[in-house]
Design a protein around this motif. Structure first.
Motif, PDB file in Angstrom:
ATOM      1  N   GLN A  54      -5.086   0.509 -10.323  1.00  0.00           N
ATOM      2  CA  GLN A  54      -5.009   1.969 -10.305  1.00  0.00           C
ATOM      3  C   GLN A  54      -3.594   2.508 -10.509  1.00  0.00           C
ATOM      4  OE1 GLN A  54      -7.814   3.907 -10.081  1.00  0.00           O
ATOM      5  NE2 GLN A  54      -8.835   1.932 -10.275  1.00  0.00           N
ATOM      6  N   LEU A  55      -2.606   1.632 -10.503  1.00  0.00           N
ATOM      7  CA  LEU A  55      -1.209   2.075 -10.549  1.00  0.00           C
ATOM      8  C   LEU A  55      -0.916   3.000 -11.733  1.00  0.00           C
ATOM      9  CD1 LEU A  55       1.505   1.865  -9.089  1.00  0.00           C
ATOM     10  CD2 LEU A  55       2.061  -0.044 -10.610  1.00  0.00           C
ATOM     11  N   ALA A  56      -1.471   2.707 -12.881  1.00  0.00           N
ATOM     12  CA  ALA A  56      -1.199   3.520 -14.077  1.00  0.00           C
ATOM     13  C   ALA A  56      -1.669   4.963 -13.916  1.00  0.00           C
ATOM     14  CB  ALA A  56      -1.843   2.875 -15.299  1.00  0.00           C
ATOM     15  N   SER A  57      -2.596   5.210 -12.996  1.00  0.00           N
ATOM     16  CA  SER A  57      -3.101   6.573 -12.800  1.00  0.00           C
ATOM     17  C   SER A  57      -2.206   7.397 -11.874  1.00  0.00           C
ATOM     18  CB  SER A  57      -4.527   6.530 -12.231  1.00  0.00           C
ATOM     19  OG  SER A  57      -4.513   6.035 -10.899  1.00  0.00           O
ATOM     20  N   TYR A  80       5.695  -2.755  -3.863  1.00  0.00           N
ATOM     21  CA  TYR A  80       5.052  -2.961  -5.159  1.00  0.00           C
ATOM     22  C   TYR A  80       5.344  -1.789  -6.098  1.00  0.00           C
ATOM     23  CZ  TYR A  80       1.361  -3.645  -8.602  1.00  0.00           C
ATOM     24  OH  TYR A  80       0.671  -3.805  -9.778  1.00  0.00           O
ATOM     25  N   MET A  81       5.207  -0.574  -5.587  1.00  0.00           N
ATOM     26  CA  MET A  81       5.472   0.599  -6.417  1.00  0.00           C
ATOM     27  C   MET A  81       6.934   0.637  -6.841  1.00  0.00           C
ATOM     28  SD  MET A  81       3.104   3.523  -4.593  1.00  0.00           S
ATOM     29  CE  MET A  81       3.293   4.771  -5.900  1.00  0.00           C
ATOM     30  N   GLN A  82       7.834   0.328  -5.921  1.00  0.00           N
ATOM     31  CA  GLN A  82       9.263   0.303  -6.230  1.00  0.00           C
ATOM     32  C   GLN A  82       9.544  -0.695  -7.354  1.00  0.00           C
ATOM     33  OE1 GLN A  82      12.170  -0.101  -2.926  1.00  0.00           O
ATOM     34  NE2 GLN A  82      12.799  -1.927  -4.006  1.00  0.00           N
ATOM     35  N   GLU A  83       8.947  -1.875  -7.257  1.00  0.00           N
ATOM     36  CA  GLU A  83       9.125  -2.907  -8.289  1.00  0.00           C
ATOM     37  C   GLU A  83       8.590  -2.462  -9.645  1.00  0.00           C
ATOM     38  OE1 GLU A  83       7.087  -6.216  -6.528  1.00  0.00           O
ATOM     39  OE2 GLU A  83       8.772  -6.686  -5.186  1.00  0.00           O
ATOM     40  N   ASN A  84       7.702  -1.473  -9.643  1.00  0.00           N
ATOM     41  CA  ASN A  84       7.115  -0.967 -10.880  1.00  0.00           C
ATOM     42  C   ASN A  84       7.676   0.393 -11.291  1.00  0.00           C
ATOM     43  OD1 ASN A  84       4.794  -2.796 -11.966  1.00  0.00           O
ATOM     44  ND2 ASN A  84       4.743  -2.955  -9.737  1.00  0.00           N
TER      45      ASN A  84
END
Length: 108
Positions: A54-57, A80-84
């Motif tokens: 779901q990250l891309a959304s 995880y979000m920080q790494e992305n």
């Protein structure tokens, strides 16, 4: 190095009350049965088990408040979000259990 802010449940509720945080900016990463048991109305529900898909959304331009049961899974999701590439992240210390207690509900 962490690029997210750790905030207490009372600070989250204060920001919700004064309008500086909208409920939909809060991502609750608990699983469905936990979400069904107790939640803050209007929040975004993306269980940790499907979070990568779901990250891309999730827009990187928004400020996000990450919430789980007690504040452990939310740290993992912030990492995880920080790494992305996400920067405007806030981990809710104590999770929904702390929020619920402030609202007079015994979460667990």
């Amino acid at each position: 190095m962490n690029r997210w802010e750790n905030i207490d449940a009372d600070k989250l509720l204060e920001r919700l009350a004064n309008g500086s945080v909208k409920p939909e900016q809060i991502i609750d990463v608990r699983e469905h049965h936990e979400w069904d048991y107790y939640r803050l109305e209007g929040t975004t529900h993306i269980p940790m088990s499907i979070f990568p898909e779901q990250l891309a959304s999730i827009t990187q331009e928004e400020s996000w408040y990450i919430l789980c049961g007690h504040g452990v899974r939310s740290v993992a999701v912030c990492r995880y979000m920080q790494e992305n590439g996400y920067d405007a992240l806030h981990n809710i210390v104590g999770g929904i259990a702390a929020v619920a207690e402030l609202k007079g509900f015994q979460y667990d």
